[in-house]
Design an enzyme around this catalytic site. Structure first.
Site, PDB file in Angstrom:
ATOM      1  N   HIS A 157       0.841  -1.204   0.000  1.00  0.00           N
ATOM      2  CA  HIS A 157       0.000   0.000   0.000  1.00  0.00           C
ATOM      3  C   HIS A 157       0.874   1.251   0.000  1.00  0.00           C
ATOM      4  O   HIS A 157       0.683   2.164  -0.812  1.00  0.00           O
ATOM      5  CB  HIS A 157      -0.921  -0.019   1.233  1.00  0.00           C
ATOM      6  CG  HIS A 157      -1.695   1.244   1.438  1.00  0.00           C
ATOM      7  ND1 HIS A 157      -3.061   1.328   1.229  1.00  0.00           N
ATOM      8  CD2 HIS A 157      -1.311   2.496   1.822  1.00  0.00           C
ATOM      9  CE1 HIS A 157      -3.467   2.558   1.471  1.00  0.00           C
ATOM     10  NE2 HIS A 157      -2.428   3.287   1.833  1.00  0.00           N
ATOM     11  N   GLU A 158       1.826   1.292   0.917  1.00  0.00           N
ATOM     12  CA  GLU A 158       2.641   2.506   1.063  1.00  0.00           C
ATOM     13  C   GLU A 158       3.500   2.768  -0.175  1.00  0.00           C
ATOM     14  O   GLU A 158       3.580   3.894  -0.665  1.00  0.00           O
ATOM     15  CB  GLU A 158       3.518   2.408   2.310  1.00  0.00           C
ATOM     16  CG  GLU A 158       2.732   2.470   3.616  1.00  0.00           C
ATOM     17  CD  GLU A 158       1.886   3.720   3.727  1.00  0.00           C
ATOM     18  OE1 GLU A 158       2.271   4.764   3.173  1.00  0.00           O
ATOM     19  OE2 GLU A 158       0.810   3.651   4.356  1.00  0.00           O
ATOM     20  N   HIS A 161       1.758   4.340  -3.037  1.00  0.00           N
ATOM     21  CA  HIS A 161       1.668   5.807  -3.011  1.00  0.00           C
ATOM     22  C   HIS A 161       2.821   6.415  -3.817  1.00  0.00           C
ATOM     23  O   HIS A 161       2.665   7.456  -4.456  1.00  0.00           O
ATOM     24  CB  HIS A 161       1.698   6.336  -1.574  1.00  0.00           C
ATOM     25  CG  HIS A 161       0.376   6.246  -0.876  1.00  0.00           C
ATOM     26  ND1 HIS A 161      -0.775   6.788  -1.399  1.00  0.00           N
ATOM     27  CD2 HIS A 161       0.015   5.670   0.299  1.00  0.00           C
ATOM     28  CE1 HIS A 161      -1.793   6.555  -0.572  1.00  0.00           C
ATOM     29  NE2 HIS A 161      -1.335   5.869   0.464  1.00  0.00           N
ATOM     30  N   TYR A 172      -4.351  14.570  -3.169  1.00  0.00           N
ATOM     31  CA  TYR A 172      -4.709  13.876  -1.936  1.00  0.00           C
ATOM     32  C   TYR A 172      -5.845  14.599  -1.207  1.00  0.00           C
ATOM     33  O   TYR A 172      -5.688  15.064  -0.075  1.00  0.00           O
ATOM     34  CB  TYR A 172      -3.475  13.750  -1.040  1.00  0.00           C
ATOM     35  CG  TYR A 172      -3.541  12.579  -0.097  1.00  0.00           C
ATOM     36  CD1 TYR A 172      -3.504  11.273  -0.570  1.00  0.00           C
ATOM     37  CD2 TYR A 172      -3.649  12.781   1.263  1.00  0.00           C
ATOM     38  CE1 TYR A 172      -3.561  10.201   0.298  1.00  0.00           C
ATOM     39  CE2 TYR A 172      -3.710  11.712   2.139  1.00  0.00           C
ATOM     40  CZ  TYR A 172      -3.665  10.431   1.645  1.00  0.00           C
ATOM     41  OH  TYR A 172      -3.724   9.364   2.501  1.00  0.00           O
ATOM     42  N   GLU A 181      -5.866   6.658  -2.307  1.00  0.00           N
ATOM     43  CA  GLU A 181      -5.884   5.647  -1.239  1.00  0.00           C
ATOM     44  C   GLU A 181      -6.333   4.289  -1.769  1.00  0.00           C
ATOM     45  O   GLU A 181      -5.796   3.245  -1.401  1.00  0.00           O
ATOM     46  CB  GLU A 181      -6.821   6.096  -0.114  1.00  0.00           C
ATOM     47  CG  GLU A 181      -6.149   6.953   0.921  1.00  0.00           C
ATOM     48  CD  GLU A 181      -4.949   6.259   1.540  1.00  0.00           C
ATOM     49  OE1 GLU A 181      -5.044   5.062   1.877  1.00  0.00           O
ATOM     50  OE2 GLU A 181      -3.909   6.905   1.672  1.00  0.00           O
ATOM     51  N   ASP A 254      -9.843  13.976   7.494  1.00  0.00           N
ATOM     52  CA  ASP A 254      -9.136  12.977   6.683  1.00  0.00           C
ATOM     53  C   ASP A 254      -9.045  13.425   5.214  1.00  0.00           C
ATOM     54  O   ASP A 254      -9.278  12.629   4.298  1.00  0.00           O
ATOM     55  CB  ASP A 254      -9.870  11.618   6.839  1.00  0.00           C
ATOM     56  CG  ASP A 254      -9.182  10.473   6.116  1.00  0.00           C
ATOM     57  OD1 ASP A 254      -7.945  10.492   6.025  1.00  0.00           O
ATOM     58  OD2 ASP A 254      -9.899   9.569   5.633  1.00  0.00           O
ATOM     59  N   HIS A 259      -9.517   8.076   3.335  1.00  0.00           N
ATOM     60  CA  HIS A 259      -9.450   6.677   3.796  1.00  0.00           C
ATOM     61  C   HIS A 259     -10.848   6.095   4.002  1.00  0.00           C
ATOM     62  O   HIS A 259     -10.973   4.941   4.407  1.00  0.00           O
ATOM     63  CB  HIS A 259      -8.688   6.563   5.114  1.00  0.00           C
ATOM     64  CG  HIS A 259      -7.230   6.899   5.027  1.00  0.00           C
ATOM     65  ND1 HIS A 259      -6.757   8.174   5.193  1.00  0.00           N
ATOM     66  CD2 HIS A 259      -6.148   6.115   4.786  1.00  0.00           C
ATOM     67  CE1 HIS A 259      -5.436   8.160   5.083  1.00  0.00           C
ATOM     68  NE2 HIS A 259      -5.042   6.932   4.832  1.00  0.00           N
TER      69      HIS A 259
HETATM   70 ZN   LIG Z   1      -2.480   5.288   2.115  1.00  0.00          ZN
END
Ligand SMILES: [Zn+2]
Length: 340
Positions: A157-158, A161, A172, A181, A254, A259
């Protein structure tokens, strides 16, 4: 308490906010660190060339909060006694493998970018993040979260990005942020499925399975199969993700619910992958990858624009199988998005 500059951390701010408001000390400290890193997002390091193999460097912060930390394992070196180091090394390798083997991508920038990571960041730090330059993992506080190196889907996941940063550059905030996301969740799950050789029907479709400490009522941070069901716990609250546009959450928190509303495109991908059957990284994954990296998607794309890009990608990649593009359209329709 959202920040203007994104920090691509795996645990959303509303989860840590809730824990902090209840007086959970590690969450208070983790939030403070996240805020500092939001202010200090860095530009990526230079690529190392077109390496067909990963180039990994794992460092140990030793709980000091001084990045990058001491180098403890580099590419090709044998495993060390510290399992967090080995898990980070393996997770970076699994992510590199999915992108290289399946999509022909040489690291996250497609130019052989070195993969740097730091483990044991901070004290009881309840998060993991990509800061534009490296992956950073906390050990978790042991009460709510465990070691963040434990889940290769979190690592996938990271690093995704990073892929998004080098390709579509999705903003974002609001729907483009939720897409940012979502593609990280999609490819994070695919990293795990590819490493485990799982078909779409056999995968758990969870992000962060095993990350929650024993006693916490939940199975993971998010579920692509059933958004909104990953956890329901007195301390964490309830998983707020919708699975359909009728439940879209309008919020200023957020970064506009990046998310939260990511549950909608997440579920569209799950529906497509399971409808097509077989390995999800194959047809469904290729369609999403082509849409993300095709250079036609604007940085401010909303769900409809992304859905349209996936239908176009399906038609381009599978010109002799019109049923594939029809299945893409149908999957989006099931979550209330019409590609038009
Ligand atoms: Zn993320």
């Amino acid at each position: 308490m959202t920040a203007a500059v994104p920090l691509c951390a795996i645990v959303p701010p509303y989860v840590l906010d809730r824990l902090a408001e209840a007086g959970h000390e590690p969450a208070v400290r983790s939030l403070a660190l996240d805020t500092a890193h939001r202010a200090a997002r860095l530009t990526a390091p230079p690529p190392t060339g077109g390496h067909p193999a990963p180039s990994r460097v794992i460092a140990d912060d030793g709980h000091s909060q001084r990045l990058p930390g001491r180098t403890v394992r580099t590419e090709g070196q044998a495993p060390v006694s510290d399992q967090s180091v080995n898990h980070a090394y393996d997770g970076l390798g699994a992510t590199f493998a999915l992108y290289a083997d399946v999509y022909g991508r040489r690291s996250i920038d497609d130019q052989g970018l070195r993969l740097d990571a730091t483990v044991h960041y901070g004290q009881d730090y309840d998060n993991a993040f990509w800061n534009g330059q490296r992956m950073v993992f906390g050990d978790g506080d042991g009460q709510i979260f465990g070691d963040f190196t434990a889940c290769i889907d979190v690592i996938g996941h990271e690093l995704t990005h990073g892929v998004t940063q080098f390709t579509a550059g999705l903003q974002y905030q609001d729907q483009p942020g939720a897409l940012n996301e979502s593609v990280s969740d999609v490819f994070g799950s695919l990293v795990k499925q590819y490493a485990l050789h799982q078909d779409s029907a056999d995968a758990d479709w969870l992000i962060g399975a095993g990350l929650l400490a024993p006693g916490v009522q939940g199975v993971a941070l998010r579920s692509l199969k059933a958004p909104g069901t990953a956890y329901d716990d007195p301390q964490l609250g309830k998983d707020p993700q919708p699975a359909h546009m009728r439940d879209y959450v309008n919020t200023a928190e957020d970064n506009g619910g990046v998310h939260i509303n990511s549950g909608i495109p997440n579920h569209a991908f799950y529906l497509l992958a399971t409808a097509l059957g077989g390995p999800a990284w194959e047809r469904a994954g290729r369609i999403w990858y082509d849409a993300l990296t095709g250079r036609r998607l604007p940085a401010d794309a909303d769900f409809t624009a992304f859905a349209r890009a996936t239908v176009a990608a399906a038609k381009a990649r599978y010109p002799d199988q019109t049923s594939v593009a029809d299945t893409v359209t149908a999957s989006w329709a099931q979550v209330g998005v019409s590609p038009g």
